[in-house]
Design an enzyme around this catalytic site. Structure first.
Site, PDB file in Angstrom:
ATOM      1  N   SER A   2      -5.325 -90.544  18.123  1.00 32.24           N
ATOM      2  CA  SER A   2      -6.685 -90.037  18.224  1.00 32.24           C
ATOM      3  C   SER A   2      -6.689 -88.598  18.722  1.00 32.24           C
ATOM      4  O   SER A   2      -6.175 -87.711  18.048  1.00 32.24           O
ATOM      5  CB  SER A   2      -7.512 -90.958  19.127  1.00 32.24           C
ATOM      6  N   ASP A  55     -11.299 -97.533  10.314  1.00 31.15           N
ATOM      7  CA  ASP A  55     -11.547 -96.537  11.348  1.00 31.15           C
ATOM      8  C   ASP A  55     -12.564 -95.518  10.849  1.00 31.15           C
ATOM      9  O   ASP A  55     -12.474 -95.037   9.715  1.00 31.15           O
ATOM     10  CB  ASP A  55     -10.226 -95.847  11.707  1.00 31.15           C
ATOM     11  N   HIS A 101     -10.156 -98.406  15.344  1.00 27.74           N
ATOM     12  CA  HIS A 101      -9.655 -97.205  15.998  1.00 27.74           C
ATOM     13  C   HIS A 101      -9.064 -97.605  17.355  1.00 27.74           C
ATOM     14  O   HIS A 101      -9.607 -98.434  18.060  1.00 27.74           O
ATOM     15  CB  HIS A 101     -10.819 -96.228  16.211  1.00 27.74           C
TER      16      HIS A 101
END
Length: 685
Positions: free
Chosen positions: A434, A627, A657
């Site tokens: 991320s 995601d 995610h």
């Protein structure tokens, strides 16, 4: 519900039509059913589902004809358009399954009429909202260039996306339908997270220690377990209106000693695990173009002046240099956690030729290496490599470029001092998830622009490569994603850009004696009140719901809110006549991500010019099909490929995610982690 990617959509819609007809015919005619109004609710619901299905079939068929143009390549099917169709298909399969059950069992003595109808109404609401998302996605196809998932220009469609998110009803996705699109083994975990979040949100801000807050949250969680509609409405309220301080506080619960202690017990044992503080001194590294010359690397300076950088060293085996006095002088723990250094019969291993440098995720605003220890320990053991994880400063206290400066400095320090870390650094890999994936890419870009050695490869899991609210098909999922709602995503983006004005106070230590005495009276009172409310929620759920600050619709309308127009309905011209999505009574405030900083190439590498990306090492991207940031990965991989840069993209199915932090929860997460390990291994070979 697991979706077969090869399932014929025509078969699904035909099955939906049959289920609707079966239920309508069974419950509409003369009958001795004792359900009365419940049967009428179900008939109304099934007719609405039937209408949605008939309207959606041609839309989905049009998507299926073109969505392969948006894939990275023929071997890697994955983009936001595919995902939206897959999510819709999963919703339809749930409805078909439940409809068949109702049609077969409605005459049974043990048939739970109200429960089953309420569940069908919830999925009817979800189907209505998914229909709206598909109409918005259709506009994206029409407005964007061929094979482009983003317009990359601020325009009316992106603004409309934010407006629609602000007003559309979302609670149905967080109640009975929670996590329907993900792997079935993850649904109990997601339910636990959402219940924990709404319970924590209810007690957040009260003047008490973590002990009191945790106890009160435990008691108030009961009503959210037994009332999914209340849970969904409260989660919608929290995600839309609570400030960044709440999210930092909640996400940082993973830093607590209890959770990290349990994680260490269940994860791979390691011989070395301690934190280091790197002093702010100027470093000199050789230039790639001429090693006889060197480049000067200054310590981090942005916002608060020169300061140290904190890192964590993890190694499954004790290696040369890791117990040296020179390294231990940097240690933040006394004594450093080196399990085997004092055991004379434990052989010290030679330095590894490899070094893994890790940047953690957390939206640039939360978590540290401690939260990610579980999989880092496994990586160190599986790859037989020392891992250096950087605890960079977090936003909004330290916005861009502080985190980038600290990660780049730690990278340079590691290259210069690899002998202390148990490595010769013949091959170096950057890894992150991320926000950490973003930092892996931007640190490498900074190395290129500085003329120093770049890493040998990057493994970026679901990286954020475009820190804007620009619309894309996968970002439409922020309407339904319990782990990455748009309102939370924009708070993180604005915090990193330095436009989040709210100050975040440091958390109070939950174990301090001073706070314990102060909380005793408050805790006893809250325990009493919480227990009373919990018991009342069992005896009279509707009364409890009515008392909630974010009350849900009445029993006969739950899951089927009226299609009223929002204040911005004049701009909603993308829906066909007669259709309007469900609107929320609790409007979200989304601060526009209009600050020029977010389009800085070192913030949003997808927007970087070619000269800043040329020279990147092989970038291995591991993304999830479900995601909201999937399109970030696909578009960035395409950009690198079109430049002739080495890049690979792997898209895993059925996971949300942040799946790296969900190791050992399901076989799907374990398989995804193994893919990440293999990508890192490829860099080292």
């Amino acid at each position: 519900m697991r979706v077969d990617p090869d399932m014929d959509l025509k078969v699904v819609f035909a099955a939906l039509e049959r289920v609707c007809e079966d239920n309508i015919s069974a419950l509409s005619g003369p009958s001795d059913l004792p359900y009365g109004s419940v049967a009428n609710r179900l008939v109304t619901c099934m007719r609405q589902i039937q209408e949605h299905g008939q309207a959606l079939e041609p839309v989905v068929t049009s998507f299926a004809a073109v969505y392969h143009h948006y894939d990275f390549d023929a071997q890697t099917p994955g983009n936001g358009y595919r995902t939206l169709v897959k999510v819709l298909q999963s919703c339809l399969l749930h409805i078909i399954h439940k409809g068949r059950y109702i049609a077969s069992n409605y005459n049974g003595a043990f048939f739970r009429a109200d429960h089953n109808v309420s569940e069908m109404e919830a999925y009817c609401s979800a189907l209505c909202q998914l229909r709206a998302l598909l109409y918005l996605a259709k506009q994206l196809i029409n407005d964007n260039d061929h094979s482009q998932l983003y317009s990359l220009q601020e325009g009316d469609l992106s603004r409309k996306f934010v407006q629609e998110y602000s007003s559309m009803h979302k609670a149905c996705f967080y109640g009975r339908c929670l996590g329907f699109q993900f792997s079935p083994t993850l649904r109990p975990f997601l339910q636990t997270v959402v219940i924990s979040m709404v319970s924590y949100g209810e007690t957040f801000g009260k003047q008490q220690s973590g002990l009191g807050m945790a106890a009160l949250s435990l008691l108030t969680s009961g009503k959210y377990v037994i009332d999914p509609e209340l849970r969904g409405a409260e989660f919608e309220r929290i995600t839309q209106n609570l400030d960044l301080q709440f999210w930092k506080s909640f996400w940082n619960l993973t830093e607590s000693g209890l959770i990290t202690g349990f994680s260490r017990i269940t994860s791979s044992p390691v011989q070395v695990n301690f934190t280091l503080t790197l002093p702010p001194v100027t470093l000199r590294l050789p230039l790639v173009s001429d090693p006889s010359l060197s480049a000067s690397v200054s310590p981090p300076l942005a916002h608060c002046g020169p300061g140290p950088v904190h890192v964590r060293l993890i190694s499954s085996e004790l290696r040369e240099g890791q117990d040296s006095e020179e390294l231990l002088a940097f240690s933040r723990t006394d004594p450093p956690h080196i399990n085997a250094s004092h055991l004379p019969w434990v052989q010290k291993h030679p330095r590894s030729p490899w070094l893994l440098i890790h940047f953690h995720g957390g939206g640039f605003v939360a978590q540290t290496s401690r939260s990610h220890e579980n999989y880092l320990r496994s990586w160190s053991k599986e790859l037989n490599v020392p891992v250096l994880s950087v605890d960079y400063s977090l936003s909004p206290e330290a916005p861009f470029p502080r985190a980038l400066e600290e990660c780049f400095y730690a990278y340079c320090w590691a290259l210069k001092n690899c002998h202390l870390l148990g490595s010769t650094a013949e091959r170096v890999c950057l890894a992150g998830d991320s926000a950490g994936g973003n930092l892996c890419i931007t640190v490498s870009m900074k190395a290129i622009s500085s003329g120093i050695r770049v890493p040998n490869g990057i493994m970026a899991a679901y990286p954020a490569t475009l820190l804007t609210t620009d619309a894309s098909p996968s970002r439409l999922l922020t309407l339904i994603d319990p782990l990455l709602p748009l309102s939370v995503l924009t708070k993180c983006i604005n915090a990193y850009a330095g436009t989040e004005s709210q100050a975040v106070q440091p958390a109070v230590a939950s174990g301090s004696l001073s706070s314990l005495g102060r909380d005793t009276a408050i805790l006893l009172n809250d325990l009493t009140q919480g227990a009373s409310n919990w018991i009342q929620s069992y005896l009279d759920p509707l009364r409890t719901t009515a008392r909630s600050p974010s009350s849900t619709p009445s029993k006969n309308t739950r899951g089927m809110l009226s299609h009223t127009s929002s204040p911005n309905s004049d701009g909603h011209k993308g829906y066909p006549d007669g259709f309007e999505p469900l609107r929320s009574e609790c409007l979200a405030f989304i601060r526009p991500t209009s600050c020029p900083i977010i389009r800085n190439p070192f913030v949003s590498p997808l927007l970087a010019p070619k000269n800043l990306l040329r020279g990147l090492p092989h970038v291995h991207i591991v993304a999830s099909a479900l995601d909201a940031l999937l399109d970030d990965s696909v578009m960035f991989a395409k950009k690198l490929r079109d430049m002739g840069q080495p890049v690979s993209l792997t898209v895993v199915e059925d996971l949300p995610h942040g799946f790296l932090s969900l190791s050992m929860i399901s076989k799907e997460t374990d398989a995804a982690l193994e893919i990440c390990v293999e990508q890192i291994r490829e860099v080292f070979q």
